[in-house]
Scaffold this motif. Structure first.
Motif, PDB file in Angstrom:
ATOM      1  N   ARG B  31       0.820  -1.205   0.000  1.00  0.00           N
ATOM      2  CA  ARG B  31       0.000   0.000   0.000  1.00  0.00           C
ATOM      3  C   ARG B  31       0.857   1.259   0.000  1.00  0.00           C
ATOM      4  NH1 ARG B  31      -5.642  -0.474   2.465  1.00  0.00           N
ATOM      5  NH2 ARG B  31      -5.375   1.781   2.462  1.00  0.00           N
ATOM      6  N   PHE B  34       7.895   3.644   2.375  1.00  0.00           N
ATOM      7  CA  PHE B  34       8.317   4.903   2.977  1.00  0.00           C
ATOM      8  C   PHE B  34       9.820   4.903   3.220  1.00  0.00           C
ATOM      9  CE2 PHE B  34       4.080   6.453   4.235  1.00  0.00           C
ATOM     10  CZ  PHE B  34       3.340   5.300   4.074  1.00  0.00           C
ATOM     11  N   TYR B  36      12.617   7.055   5.542  1.00  0.00           N
ATOM     12  CA  TYR B  36      12.819   7.992   6.631  1.00  0.00           C
ATOM     13  C   TYR B  36      14.318   8.141   6.861  1.00  0.00           C
ATOM     14  CZ  TYR B  36       7.917   7.941   8.199  1.00  0.00           C
ATOM     15  OH  TYR B  36       6.549   8.093   8.283  1.00  0.00           O
ATOM     16  N   GLN B  38      17.078   9.076   9.977  1.00  0.00           N
ATOM     17  CA  GLN B  38      17.170   9.177  11.428  1.00  0.00           C
ATOM     18  C   GLN B  38      18.574   9.612  11.830  1.00  0.00           C
ATOM     19  OE1 GLN B  38      16.327   5.596  13.729  1.00  0.00           O
ATOM     20  NE2 GLN B  38      15.680   6.816  15.487  1.00  0.00           N
ATOM     21  N   GLY B  43      14.191  11.048  16.500  1.00  0.00           N
ATOM     22  CA  GLY B  43      13.256  10.141  15.865  1.00  0.00           C
ATOM     23  C   GLY B  43      13.379  10.233  14.361  1.00  0.00           C
ATOM     24  N   PRO B  44      12.858   9.239  13.650  1.00  0.00           N
ATOM     25  CA  PRO B  44      12.913   9.269  12.185  1.00  0.00           C
ATOM     26  C   PRO B  44      12.184  10.482  11.618  1.00  0.00           C
ATOM     27  CG  PRO B  44      12.349   7.073  12.972  1.00  0.00           C
ATOM     28  CD  PRO B  44      12.264   7.985  14.152  1.00  0.00           C
ATOM     29  N   PHE B  46      10.506  11.949   8.025  1.00  0.00           N
ATOM     30  CA  PHE B  46       9.959  11.486   6.745  1.00  0.00           C
ATOM     31  C   PHE B  46      10.709  12.081   5.558  1.00  0.00           C
ATOM     32  CE2 PHE B  46       6.821  10.104   3.777  1.00  0.00           C
ATOM     33  CZ  PHE B  46       6.675  11.140   2.866  1.00  0.00           C
ATOM     34  N   LEU B  87      16.049   4.667   6.878  1.00  0.00           N
ATOM     35  CA  LEU B  87      15.116   3.583   7.178  1.00  0.00           C
ATOM     36  C   LEU B  87      14.079   3.447   6.074  1.00  0.00           C
ATOM     37  CD1 LEU B  87      14.386   4.521  10.912  1.00  0.00           C
ATOM     38  CD2 LEU B  87      15.938   2.748  10.103  1.00  0.00           C
ATOM     39  N   HIS B  91       3.767  -0.315   4.371  1.00  0.00           N
ATOM     40  CA  HIS B  91       2.428  -0.597   4.863  1.00  0.00           C
ATOM     41  C   HIS B  91       2.000  -1.880   4.175  1.00  0.00           C
ATOM     42  CE1 HIS B  91       0.954   3.664   6.095  1.00  0.00           C
ATOM     43  NE2 HIS B  91       1.285   2.956   7.144  1.00  0.00           N
ATOM     44  N   TYR B  97      -2.037   1.661   8.275  1.00  0.00           N
ATOM     45  CA  TYR B  97      -1.361   2.511   9.241  1.00  0.00           C
ATOM     46  C   TYR B  97      -0.180   1.831   9.921  1.00  0.00           C
ATOM     47  CZ  TYR B  97      -4.371  -0.161  12.420  1.00  0.00           C
ATOM     48  OH  TYR B  97      -5.010  -1.164  13.091  1.00  0.00           O
ATOM     49  N   LYS B  98      -0.138   0.516   9.937  1.00  0.00           N
ATOM     50  CA  LYS B  98       0.923  -0.175  10.657  1.00  0.00           C
ATOM     51  C   LYS B  98       2.125  -0.350   9.741  1.00  0.00           C
ATOM     52  CE  LYS B  98      -0.544  -3.639  12.969  1.00  0.00           C
ATOM     53  NZ  LYS B  98      -1.002  -5.002  13.334  1.00  0.00           N
ATOM     54  N   LEU B  99       3.270   0.185  10.134  1.00  0.00           N
ATOM     55  CA  LEU B  99       4.469   0.112   9.317  1.00  0.00           C
ATOM     56  C   LEU B  99       5.387  -1.006   9.785  1.00  0.00           C
ATOM     57  CD1 LEU B  99       5.461   3.888   8.991  1.00  0.00           C
ATOM     58  CD2 LEU B  99       4.637   2.409   7.166  1.00  0.00           C
ATOM     59  N   PHE B 101       9.281  -1.863   9.510  1.00  0.00           N
ATOM     60  CA  PHE B 101      10.533  -1.185   9.196  1.00  0.00           C
ATOM     61  C   PHE B 101      11.665  -2.180   8.952  1.00  0.00           C
ATOM     62  CE2 PHE B 101      10.181   3.397   9.967  1.00  0.00           C
ATOM     63  CZ  PHE B 101       8.962   3.496  10.595  1.00  0.00           C
ATOM     64  N   GLY B 102      12.592  -1.787   8.077  1.00  0.00           N
ATOM     65  CA  GLY B 102      13.869  -2.461   7.988  1.00  0.00           C
ATOM     66  C   GLY B 102      14.789  -1.981   9.093  1.00  0.00           C
ATOM     67  N   LYS B 103      15.979  -2.607   9.174  1.00  0.00           N
ATOM     68  CA  LYS B 103      16.922  -2.247  10.238  1.00  0.00           C
ATOM     69  C   LYS B 103      17.730  -0.997   9.907  1.00  0.00           C
ATOM     70  CE  LYS B 103      17.400  -6.986  11.918  1.00  0.00           C
ATOM     71  NZ  LYS B 103      18.330  -8.092  12.240  1.00  0.00           N
TER      72      LYS B 103
END
Lengths: 114, 111
Positions: B31, B34, B36, B38, B43-44, B46, B87, B91, B97-99, B101-103
């Motif tokens: 969906r 993203f 980001y 950091q 915090g990350p 966008f 990062l 989705h 809404y729940k992401l 993430f990679g490391k």
């Protein structure tokens, strides 16, 4: 405020103690998220609040973790009986409506459990 | 289960030396992807959202591209201030809404 505010920025606690972490989202943002970032790991989803809807708690790792959001604004993440594996950075983020849009993150709370 | 793998884990570049970061993903129905940035102790922040294969977005020295299996973050003529962890997140089809993430990739640009 101008951004997402989290407090405290650092918290050192002893194993077995309870801790509360606070998040002040951007004013007007209805969606609020908690993520956890452990050393060497990606950000891990914990919980999601959207307006007056029931929160999505599917990411909470155990029943020692809980969160609430009062008045659709400030949120508190509570960890009971802390364990050493709870040590991590806890990040809060907010967004205006919670869909496919960018998140605004706070600087996080670094939690260290001794 | 959704997976996001970023490579390399760390990358050192000289100022002006262009390169690319990779993000490969496995989701049931993408969906949105993203990127980001950091910085240490923060915090990350966008950078981009990509929605469909073939899409590209640019911001200053950064360009993000998307295929059906991976995304690249191209950095052209980087400067020391581009040093950060980058990062990637997705989705999945079951949530808007729940992401996941990679490391991340730790980028260091030396002057």
């Amino acid at each position: 405020g101008a951004g997402v505010s989290q407090s405290p920025s650092n918290k050192v606690t002893e194993k077995g103690k309870d801790v509360e972490l606070r998040c002040d989202p951007i004013s007007g943002h209805t969606a609020l998220y908690w993520y956890r970032q452990s050393l060497g790991q990606g950000l891990e989803f914990l919980i999601y609040f959207q307006g007056n809807s029931a929160p999505d708690k599917s990411g909470l790792p155990s029943d020692r973790f809980s969160a609430e959001r009062t008045g659709g604004s400030v949120s508190t993440l509570t960890i009971q009986r802390t364990q050493q594996e709870d040590s991590a950075v806890y990040l809060c983020a907010s967004s205006s409506w919670g869909g496919d849009e960018k998140l605004f993150f706070g600087s996080g709370t670094q939690l260290s459990v001794l | 289960e959704d997976q996001v793998t970023q490579s390399p884990e760390a990358l050192r570049l000289q100022e002006g030396e262009s390169s690319s970061l990779n993000c490969s993903y496995t989701v049931s129905g993408l969906r949105g992807l993203f990127w980001y940035r950091q910085d240490p102790g923060k915090g990350p922040e966008f950078l981009f959202t990509l929605y469909s294969a073939g899409e590209e977005k640019e911001k200053e020295r950064l360009k993000a591209t998307l295929t059906k299996k991976e995304s690249f973050l191209h950095i052209t003529a980087p400067k020391p201030e581009d040093s950060a962890t980058y990062l990637c997140a997705v989705h999945d089809g079951g949530s808007n809404y729940k992401l996941t993430f990679g490391k991340g990739t730790l980028l260091t640009v030396n002057p």
